[in-house]
Design a protein around this motif. Sequence first.
Motif, PDB file in Angstrom:
ATOM      1  N   LEU A   1     -40.550  31.895 -27.253  1.00 54.19           N
ATOM      2  CA  LEU A   1     -39.377  31.247 -26.654  1.00 54.19           C
ATOM      3  C   LEU A   1     -38.113  32.080 -26.885  1.00 54.19           C
ATOM      4  O   LEU A   1     -37.309  32.255 -25.972  1.00 54.19           O
TER       5      LEU A   1
ATOM      6  N   ILE B   1     -35.624  24.898 -20.930  1.00 58.34           N
ATOM      7  CA  ILE B   1     -36.776  25.128 -21.790  1.00 58.34           C
ATOM      8  C   ILE B   1     -37.266  23.782 -22.306  1.00 58.34           C
ATOM      9  O   ILE B   1     -36.492  23.004 -22.863  1.00 58.34           O
ATOM     10  N   THR B   2     -38.526  23.525 -22.091  1.00 61.81           N
ATOM     11  CA  THR B   2     -39.136  22.310 -22.603  1.00 61.81           C
ATOM     12  C   THR B   2     -40.070  22.691 -23.745  1.00 61.81           C
ATOM     13  O   THR B   2     -41.061  23.376 -23.515  1.00 61.81           O
ATOM     14  N   PHE B   3     -39.715  22.271 -24.915  1.00 55.23           N
ATOM     15  CA  PHE B   3     -40.514  22.631 -26.080  1.00 55.23           C
ATOM     16  C   PHE B   3     -41.907  22.008 -25.954  1.00 55.23           C
ATOM     17  O   PHE B   3     -42.047  20.807 -25.739  1.00 55.23           O
ATOM     18  N   GLY B   4     -42.901  22.860 -26.073  1.00 50.67           N
ATOM     19  CA  GLY B   4     -44.273  22.392 -25.941  1.00 50.67           C
ATOM     20  C   GLY B   4     -44.832  22.564 -24.544  1.00 50.67           C
ATOM     21  O   GLY B   4     -46.024  22.324 -24.337  1.00 50.67           O
ATOM     22  N   GLU B   5     -43.989  22.957 -23.600  1.00 49.22           N
ATOM     23  CA  GLU B   5     -44.478  23.164 -22.232  1.00 49.22           C
ATOM     24  C   GLU B   5     -44.126  24.567 -21.727  1.00 49.22           C
ATOM     25  O   GLU B   5     -44.961  25.256 -21.155  1.00 49.22           O
ATOM     26  N   THR B   6     -42.890  24.953 -21.978  1.00 51.74           N
ATOM     27  CA  THR B   6     -42.453  26.262 -21.506  1.00 51.74           C
ATOM     28  C   THR B   6     -43.235  27.371 -22.215  1.00 51.74           C
ATOM     29  O   THR B   6     -43.417  27.327 -23.435  1.00 51.74           O
ATOM     30  N   SER B   7     -43.682  28.332 -21.440  1.00 50.10           N
ATOM     31  CA  SER B   7     -44.367  29.525 -21.965  1.00 50.10           C
ATOM     32  C   SER B   7     -45.623  29.177 -22.737  1.00 50.10           C
ATOM     33  O   SER B   7     -46.069  29.953 -23.585  1.00 50.10           O
ATOM     34  N   LEU B   8     -46.209  28.060 -22.409  1.00 49.49           N
ATOM     35  CA  LEU B   8     -47.446  27.692 -23.100  1.00 49.49           C
ATOM     36  C   LEU B   8     -48.582  28.643 -22.730  1.00 49.49           C
ATOM     37  O   LEU B   8     -49.501  28.859 -23.517  1.00 49.49           O
ATOM     38  N   ASP B   9     -48.486  29.188 -21.526  1.00 44.62           N
ATOM     39  CA  ASP B   9     -49.531  30.132 -21.115  1.00 44.62           C
ATOM     40  C   ASP B   9     -49.503  31.395 -21.971  1.00 44.62           C
ATOM     41  O   ASP B   9     -50.547  31.969 -22.281  1.00 44.62           O
TER      42      ASP B   9
END
Lengths: 707, 45
Positions: free
Chosen positions: B36, B2-10
Motif C-alpha cells: 500500500l 484505498i480500501t484496507f483489505g481490498e486494495t492491492s489484494l492481488d
Amino acid sequence: MTVVSFQGSASEQGLAEEVYRLMTTQGSFFALDAPIKQTLANLTDFLASKYQRSHADIASQIDAALRANDTLFQRQEIESGVLYVTSRQGAYVPRSDADTHSFRQRLHEPDHPLPIDDISVVVSTSRPAITTVEPVFVSDYWQVQAGMAPVNPVSVSIDFGHASTVPTMPVSAGDVAAAPKLVVAVPEPVAAPERVVAPPEPVVAPPEPVVAAPERVVATPEPVVATSKPTAAPKPTVETKPATAPEPVAAPERVAATPEPVVVVQKPVTIRPDRNTVITLPEGLAIDLRRSVPEILAEYGAQLEKILADRLDQDPLRRIVSFGRSYYPEASVINLGKNDLRKIRDYILERNEPLPDTEIIADLYYHNPRQSDYEGFRFSLNYRLCREKDFEFVGVEGARLWSTKGLPPIGGKRVKAAEMGQITSYLAEGYDNSLELQSAEAITKSGALNRLLTFFEWEYGVLPFDASIAALIPTPMLPDQRSAVLRFESPQHYTTYLVEVRYPTGNRGGWLQGLEEFFREHLVPGALITISRGSEPNQFTISYEEAAETSDRLLTLDEKKNKFAFANLTYYCAVDVDQVPSQSRFGRLKNLKSLPMGERRKSEIVLEHIFEVMGEQAGTRSDPRYTLSLGDLLLSYNVLRPGSRSLLESLLVNGESFSPDEQNPGKYVFIPAPREGGSEEGAEGEEGDGDLQPARRRFGRYADDDE
Amino acid sequence: MITFGETSLDKLLQWLRSGGEPKDIKDVLQQYLLILSKSVTEDSE
C-alpha cells in the motif's frame, strides 16, 4: 407490406415509384430490412434504353426524383458513382446490434458487482487443469468499477457523422482558432468550358482530426483540391465538366486544407483517481501510509492484524485462506479426497487419541519437514480437516491436534458437558477468587500454579477453568474452537494423562477433565497440587508435595448406593488439614444427598441443602434455623459442585432465606421457608430422597452425551 | 481511494503465492502495508 408515398412533382413521383418498384423487384427475396442497392449508372442505362432518352437527361431526372424522395432512397457516393439504397419495408434503416439485455452483459456487468478494487483483472476461482491459476481477463467493466479504467477512445459524433478516435479534451476558444481549418469547395455550375477554380471558403472545423482519412471525391471526374489561400487558386488542378452537364461538380467535400498532416496528435492523458494517503479504518482509526511500515506496525499492529484477517475472511473470492494465524493462497491449497480423509480418520481411531498434524503427515504421507512443500502441505491438511465435520481441532498454537468421531471421551462421561458448563457458569459471571493467592502475571511468568483440590474436583477429575488456569493454559487457536487436548505428565509417577480443556463459551464456564485417575490414585481432597507448563505448548506437568504416610477416614462417594460415606484412605501427599473432608471434622458430610447434576447447577438449592445438613440447628423442630461458618460452607459446597467464596457470599447476601449470624460473627443463618402441611419429617428424612433422585453415572455408564 | 483489505489484494496474493508456504498474519500485514505504501508513493510521484 409497407405502403410508401412519394414526394416531388408528378413526374418525379412517377419516376421515383418506378425506380422503387425496380429495386424492390430486384430484392424481392431479400429480408424486409435488408438494403437494396443500385447505382445511378445502372438505373440510367435501364431507363434510358426504356424511354429512348439520353443518358445525361435521364440521369439528372433520376437523381432529382430520388433526391426529392431522400427519405426513401438513401444516397451514397462511392468511388464508382452514386449509389441508392432502399429496402422492401421502405427507407433503409441499418440493423441495430445494440444488445442491452443479454446474458453475456448481465454476466460481465452485474447490477451488484462484487467489491473489486485496484485490479485490472478478475481472477477465476475455478481450478484449471494446470496447477497454476492464471488471471482471466473478463471485462473492462471491472476496471471501471475499480476506478482503474484506462482512458479509452471515446466516440464523439460530430456534424459530419464521423467518430473521432482521439481522446476527448475540453475545447477552448484558442483550440478552435488553432485547429486546422477545413476548406470546402463550393460547386458551381460551369457554363463554359473554362478552367474554373472553386473559390475556397474557409470553414471552421471542430477540433477533431476529421480529415485524417479524407474521403475521395466521387461526384466529379477529379477531386477538387483547394488550398487555404485563395491565391493558390490558379493551380491547374481542377478539371471541369462541360457546361452541358448541369450536374453539380461535387457535393461539399472535405479536402486537405494544408499540406501538413491534419491529424491532431494529442498526447494520451491518463487521469488517475485522486489517491488519499490516509486510510480510515473502523473505530475511527486513520493511518497515513506515508509513514514507515515499522512505525505503523508498532502503533497499530494488533488492530490492523485483526482488521486484515477479517477483511481476508470476508473476501467473496476467498483468494487467501487462513488456519489460525497462517495465511495461504486458496489456489495453492492441496486438495484431500475422501480416501485421504478416511485414511486419516482411521489412523486417529487406530491410535485411539487425538494426533498432531505432523504425525499424520509423517506416518500417512511420509512427508519430510525438509521438503520445500512441507509447510504448504501441512497448511492444506489443517485447512481441509478444519472444514470437515468428522474432524475436530483440539490443538493449541504450536501443537495442532486433530480428533475425530469415535474416539473415547477424555475424562469419561460422569459429567455432561452441558451440565458442567452451567455449573461452572459462576466463573463467567465473575465470582472468581482464584487469583487472590497468585496473580495472573505471576502464573504466566512462572508457568506454574498451585491450588488445593476440592472433593468435587478429586471425585470427578475436573478442574474449573478459572482465571488462574486461564493464565496458564493456551488460549484457543481458532475462533470457534471449543476444546483442546493437553498432555499432563506426572514426573513423580512417570504417567501421562490426556486432559481435555473445555473453554468457556458465552455465559457457560469452562473446565479441565481427565485427571480423575491421577487424583484418585495419588491424592485426596485438600491436597495441594502444582500444574506447570512443559516443553511443548500442549504439555504440562502435574505434581504434588509428597508427605509421610497418613491414614484417615475421608469422604467418598459410594457409587453403588449413590451415597456419601467415609472410608479409610491412606495418602502420601501434603494437605491443608482444614480442607480435608475427614470424618472427624465433617462427619455430617455423609448425610449430603448426591444430587443429580441437573439439581447441582442450581446454586441456591445446593446451598440450602448444605445448610440443612451441615448447619447447626439453632431453632426448633417446627421453626428450624441453621447456622454455618463460611469456611465449612465452602468446603461442603465444593463436595457437591464447584463454587467460589465470592459466589457463596453473593448467594448469602442476596438470598432471602440467608442472613449473617449476629450472635456468631463469621457464621451465616439459614431460615427455611415454612413447609406446607407442617410435616415433621425434617432433615432426618434424607434417606427417603423424595423427588431428588441421585444420578447414577460412573465411567460412561450412560452413553448419551448432550453435546 | 484505498480500501484496507481490498486494495492491492492481488499483489498481496502474488507475494503470498511466490513465497510457497503459509505466512503468519504478522508477515502478511507487514507486506500488505509495504504494498500500500508503495502504491501511494508511486501515485504521488
